[in-house]
Design an enzyme around this catalytic site. Structure first.
Site, PDB file in Angstrom:
ATOM      1  N   HIS A 140     -54.817  38.765  47.323  1.00 19.62           N
ATOM      2  CA  HIS A 140     -56.257  38.654  47.144  1.00 19.62           C
ATOM      3  C   HIS A 140     -57.227  39.906  47.369  1.00 19.62           C
ATOM      4  O   HIS A 140     -56.661  40.769  48.134  1.00 19.62           O
ATOM      5  CB  HIS A 140     -56.806  37.574  48.336  1.00 19.62           C
ATOM      6  CG  HIS A 140     -56.288  38.033  49.705  1.00 19.62           C
ATOM      7  ND1 HIS A 140     -57.054  38.731  50.375  1.00 19.62           N
ATOM      8  CD2 HIS A 140     -55.463  37.988  50.632  1.00 19.62           C
ATOM      9  CE1 HIS A 140     -56.655  38.878  51.846  1.00 19.62           C
ATOM     10  NE2 HIS A 140     -55.595  38.511  51.545  1.00 19.62           N
ATOM     11  N   GLY A 141     -58.275  40.000  46.574  1.00 18.43           N
ATOM     12  CA  GLY A 141     -59.119  41.305  46.634  1.00 18.43           C
ATOM     13  C   GLY A 141     -58.672  42.361  46.128  1.00 18.43           C
ATOM     14  O   GLY A 141     -59.498  43.398  46.040  1.00 18.43           O
TER      15      GLY A 141
END
Length: 212
Positions: A140-141
């Protein structure tokens, strides 16, 4: 997808790209490859028709067919993408295996090869024309630039940035928050715990620069 696909390239990721399109019930019209010795041969009954720069075949792209660039070499990949952009005014489509998981709020560009069991996490961003091999994780990210290659089983942990043209070998682990610079290369199995400079080559656990 209603239109069939022409695959530019008949070596390297071309065969798995065919399998990906088959898995998604997309018809592949044929392959185009610069190696004339391959012309007239078949890959799983799909013909290798001719050269990627043959206007007779390229004129089908955008009208009757989509295109996908299945070339491992980044410079030639960039050349073919530019040719499609300039001559046919089209972007290559994505080849995403049906077993890959891409989060509903991840962002992905054009012309990417995403093989089986790839996992792309929430809020991740993937550019265009990347090669992401089987089982790779982009957590994520994280942000992946254009023309990046990630080897099988490689892991980019959360909030990693991988800049354009970088090559990440199989089984590499990138710890959270680091940046891999443009056109950097990371050897297979490395554990990368700090930023990698643009154009640098690193290897090992922990990864260290290889002196040229």
């Amino acid at each position: 997808m209603e239109k069939p696909v022409i695959i530019l390239g008949a070596k390297g990721i071309a065969h798995p790209a065919l399998e990906i399109f088959n898995s998604n019930k997309v018809v592949v019209y044929g392959f185009l490859d610069e190696d004339e010795k391959l012309h007239g041969q078949e890959i799983n009954v799909v013909p290798i028709l001719g050269n990627p720069e043959d206007e007779g075949f390229l004129k089908l792209v955008g009208k009757k067919c989509e295109a996908f660039v299945a070339v491992d070499d980044n410079k030639y990949r960039q050349f073919l993408v530019k040719m499609l952009n300039d001559n046919r005014k089209v972007q290559p489509i994505n080849a995403i295996h049906h077993t890959a998981y891409i989060s509903t709020d991840a962002t992905i560009g054009h012309g990417n090869f995403v093989n089986a069991k790839v996992n792309v996490g929430a809020g991740a961003t993937i550019g265009s024309h990347c090669i992401i091999n089987s089982g790779a994780i982009i957590d994520h990210g994280s942000k992946v630039g254009d023309f990046v290659q990630l080897g099988a089983g490689s892991i980019a942990n959360s909030n990693v940035t991988i800049e354009e043209g970088a090559f990440i070998g199989s089984g590499v682990i990138l710890v959270s928050g680091i940046t891999v610079g443009k056109n950097a290369r990371i050897g297979a199995g490395s554990v990368v715990i700090s930023d990698v400079k643009a154009n640098d080559t690193v290897f090992g656990n922990p990864a260290a620069s290889i002196k040229k």
